[in-house]
Motif scaffolding. Structure first.
Motif, PDB file in Angstrom:
ATOM      1  N   ILE A 110       0.855  -1.179   0.000  1.00  7.12           N
ATOM      2  CA  ILE A 110       0.000   0.000   0.000  1.00  7.12           C
ATOM      3  C   ILE A 110       0.895   1.233   0.000  1.00  7.12           C
ATOM      4  O   ILE A 110       2.011   1.220   0.522  1.00  7.12           O
ATOM      5  CB  ILE A 110      -0.953   0.012   1.210  1.00  7.12           C
ATOM      6  CG1 ILE A 110      -0.169  -0.110   2.525  1.00  7.12           C
ATOM      7  CG2 ILE A 110      -1.993  -1.085   1.100  1.00  7.12           C
ATOM      8  CD1 ILE A 110      -1.025   0.035   3.766  1.00  7.12           C
ATOM      9  N   THR A 140      -4.032  -0.664  -3.685  1.00 12.89           N
ATOM     10  CA  THR A 140      -4.809  -0.655  -2.453  1.00 12.89           C
ATOM     11  C   THR A 140      -4.844  -2.071  -1.874  1.00 12.89           C
ATOM     12  O   THR A 140      -4.568  -3.049  -2.566  1.00 12.89           O
ATOM     13  CB  THR A 140      -6.237  -0.155  -2.720  1.00 12.89           C
ATOM     14  OG1 THR A 140      -6.836  -0.964  -3.740  1.00 12.89           O
ATOM     15  CG2 THR A 140      -6.218   1.292  -3.179  1.00 12.89           C
ATOM     16  N   SER A 141      -5.207  -2.177  -0.611  1.00 13.90           N
ATOM     17  CA  SER A 141      -5.169  -3.474   0.070  1.00 13.90           C
ATOM     18  C   SER A 141      -6.022  -4.530  -0.621  1.00 13.90           C
ATOM     19  O   SER A 141      -5.608  -5.682  -0.770  1.00 13.90           O
ATOM     20  CB  SER A 141      -5.629  -3.318   1.531  1.00 13.90           C
ATOM     21  OG  SER A 141      -4.675  -2.613   2.287  1.00 13.90           O
ATOM     22  N   ALA A 156       2.444  -9.283   0.558  1.00 15.04           N
ATOM     23  CA  ALA A 156       1.863  -7.938   0.485  1.00 15.04           C
ATOM     24  C   ALA A 156       2.117  -7.224   1.801  1.00 15.04           C
ATOM     25  O   ALA A 156       2.054  -7.833   2.877  1.00 15.04           O
ATOM     26  CB  ALA A 156       0.362  -8.014   0.214  1.00 15.04           C
ATOM     27  N   ALA A 158       0.215  -4.753   3.539  1.00 13.04           N
ATOM     28  CA  ALA A 158      -1.143  -4.217   3.395  1.00 13.04           C
ATOM     29  C   ALA A 158      -1.933  -4.553   4.651  1.00 13.04           C
ATOM     30  O   ALA A 158      -1.374  -4.983   5.661  1.00 13.04           O
ATOM     31  CB  ALA A 158      -1.808  -4.814   2.151  1.00 13.04           C
ATOM     32  N   SER A 161      -8.815  -6.632   3.913  1.00 12.53           N
ATOM     33  CA  SER A 161      -9.882  -5.832   3.320  1.00 12.53           C
ATOM     34  C   SER A 161     -11.258  -6.456   3.521  1.00 12.53           C
ATOM     35  O   SER A 161     -12.263  -5.852   3.156  1.00 12.53           O
ATOM     36  CB  SER A 161      -9.631  -5.633   1.816  1.00 12.53           C
ATOM     37  OG  SER A 161      -9.590  -6.869   1.132  1.00 12.53           O
ATOM     38  N   THR A 213     -11.965  -0.265  -0.665  1.00  9.70           N
ATOM     39  CA  THR A 213     -10.734  -0.234   0.133  1.00  9.70           C
ATOM     40  C   THR A 213     -11.039  -0.129   1.626  1.00  9.70           C
ATOM     41  O   THR A 213     -12.034   0.478   2.030  1.00  9.70           O
ATOM     42  CB  THR A 213      -9.858   0.951  -0.279  1.00  9.70           C
ATOM     43  OG1 THR A 213     -10.562   2.172  -0.007  1.00  9.70           O
ATOM     44  CG2 THR A 213      -9.512   0.886  -1.761  1.00  9.70           C
ATOM     45  N   PHE A 284      -1.436  -2.134   9.283  1.00  7.90           N
ATOM     46  CA  PHE A 284      -1.000  -2.878   8.109  1.00  7.90           C
ATOM     47  C   PHE A 284       0.153  -3.785   8.529  1.00  7.90           C
ATOM     48  O   PHE A 284       0.744  -3.615   9.602  1.00  7.90           O
ATOM     49  CB  PHE A 284      -0.583  -1.948   6.958  1.00  7.90           C
ATOM     50  CG  PHE A 284       0.621  -1.093   7.249  1.00  7.90           C
ATOM     51  CD1 PHE A 284       1.904  -1.617   7.158  1.00  7.90           C
ATOM     52  CD2 PHE A 284       0.480   0.244   7.594  1.00  7.90           C
ATOM     53  CE1 PHE A 284       3.024  -0.833   7.411  1.00  7.90           C
ATOM     54  CE2 PHE A 284       1.587   1.038   7.855  1.00  7.90           C
ATOM     55  CZ  PHE A 284       2.863   0.490   7.761  1.00  7.90           C
TER      56      PHE A 284
END
Length: 335
Positions: A110, A140-141, A156, A158, A161, A213, A284
Motif C-alpha cells: 500500500i 490498495t489493500s 503484500a 497491506a 480488506s 478499500t 498494516f
C-alpha cells in the motif's frame, strides 16, 4: 459424490490436466484449446473426461457456444491458474539461478507503507543482493490481496480488506498510516480557523479511495458513527498519481496517508487542513498465503521490513500523540 483425497489428486491430476483446465477457462472452446496444446480435439475431450472422472462430477457445461465452468469447475479453474503461475515462476527462478542471476521477488505494498518501510527495504536488499530482481507493485489493500491470492506476488504489505481473509492469509502487524486531508497551495480553505467537518463534507469536492478499500470503508463508518453524511461531491480514485494530479489542479480535498504527500507538503505544493483523520487505523503488516513457505529472498525481505518497522515504532507513536493538538477540528476514524 465421492470425496477426492489429496493422494488421488497428486496421482491423477497432472500438469497437462491443469493446463487444459486453464485454457478451457480462457478460450471456452475445445477446438481452440486443442490447437493451443498441439493435440487433437478428441484427445482434449478424453483428457477433460479423465479429470471429470477423477472428481466424479461435470466440471464444464457444453453447448453450441462452447464450454463454461460449473460451480465445482470454477474451484478447479482457480486452483489451476494459481498452481501454474507458481510453477512458471519457480521454473523462471531456477533458470535465473542456473544462469548466475539472483532470482526474483514480487512484493505488493500500500502506498502509505511504500515511501518509508518498503523503499528502505528494497534499497537494503539490493545492496546485499544486487542480482535479485525485485518487482514492486503499489496498489490498495483489496487489490493487493487479490494479487496475493492468485500468486501474482509473493507477499503484500497491506491490511485485511474483508473479515474472512484471516482464514486465507497469515498476517504480521508492522505499523500504521496517518491519514490527513490536504488541498492545493492557495486554496480558499488555507489559513481558515474553526473549520467544521460537516461544512467541508457539504460544500467542497473530495478525492477519496474507492469504496472497496479498507480506508474508505472505515472512513464511511466513522462518518456514520458521528451522524454525518458522506461528502456530496466525490471523485473516487484508486491511482495515487492521478489523485495527486487532481488535487494540485482543483479545489478538491484529498484524504491520503501523510507519508505519500510528505514531499508535496515540504515543497509547498500542497497544504494540510486542520482536521486529523485516521487516528485509529487498523494496522498494516506482512501478508502471505497461509501454509505456503516464502523463498529465501522473501524471508530476508520480511526480516528487513520488520527491522525497519521496529526502528520507526517510537517516532510513529510520538507523531500519533501529537496529532490531537495540531488542528482546530479532529476526526478520529478508521481509514
Amino acid at each position: 459424490m465421492a470425496l477426492v483425497s489429496r493422494t488421488t489428486l497428486l496421482n491423477r491430476l497432472r500438469y497437462k490436466h491443469l493446463l487444459l483446465i486453464r485454457l478451457l477457462d480462457e478460450r471456452r472452446n475445445l477446438h481452440r484449446v486443442a490447437e493451443a496444446m498441439n493435440i487433437s480435439q478428441p484427445a482434449a475431450t478424453r483428457m477433460l473426461r479423465e479429470i471429470e472422472i477423477t472428481f466424479d462430477s461435470a466440471l464444464f457445461t457444453r453447448d453450441a457456444k462452447g464450454v463454461a465452468p460449473t460451480r465445482l469447475g470454477a474451484v478447479l479453474v482457480s486452483f489451476a491458474h494459481n498452481a501454474l503461475t507458481r510453477l512458471d515462476r519457480c521454473a523462471e527462478e531456477l533458470q535465473r539461478y542456473r544462469t548466475g542471476d539472483g532470482g526474483e521477488l514480487a512484493v505488493g505494498a500500500i502506498m502509505g507503507a511504500a515511501p518509508d518501510l518498503v523503499a528502505q527495504a528494497v534499497i537494503e536488499m539490493k545492496q546485499d543482493r544486487p542480482l535479485l530482481r525485485i518487482r514492486l507493485m503499489g496498489e490498495t489493500s483489496d487489490q493487493l490481496l487479490d494479487l496475493l491470492s492468485r500468486s501474482q506476488i509473493d507477499m503484500a504489505i497491506a491490511r485485511f480488506s474483508s473479515a474472512l481473509q484471516h482464514n486465507e492469509f497469515d498476517f504480521e502487524p508492522l505499523g500504521n498510516e496517518r491519514m490527513i486531508a490536504v488541498v492545493r497551495r492557495g486554496h480558499a480553505l488555507v489559513g481558515q480557523s474553526g473549520i467544521e467537518l460537516s461544512r467541508l463534507l457539504e460544500e467542497w469536492p473530495w478525492l477519496l479511495q474507492p469504496v472497496e478499500t479498507p480506508a474508505r470503508q472505515a472512513l464511511e463508518k466513522e462518518l456514520e458513527q458521528r451522524g454525518l453524511v458522506s461528502p456530496r461531491d466525490v471523485v473516487e480514485c484508486g491511482s495515487i498519481f492521478a489523485a495527486l494530479q487532481l488535487v494540485k489542479r482543483s479545489d478538491a480535498i484529498l484524504v491520503m496517508a501523510e507519508s505519500v504527500v510528505r514531499d508535496y507538503l515540504d515543497f509547498g505544493v500542497l497544504t494540510r487542513l486542520p482536521i486529523t483523520l485516521g487516528q485509529a487505523l487498523a494496522p498494516f503488516g506482512i501478508l502471505t498465503r497461509r501454509g505456503e513457505r516464502l523463498s529465501e529472498a522473501g524471508h530476508q525481505f520480511a526480516a528487513v521490513v520488520r527491522a525497519h518497522a521496529a526502528s520507526c515504532a517510537a517516532p510513529a507513536v510520538l507523531r500519533h500523540g501529537d496529532a490531537a493538538s495540531d488542528g482546530d477540528s479532529t476526526l478520529n476514524s478508521r481509514a
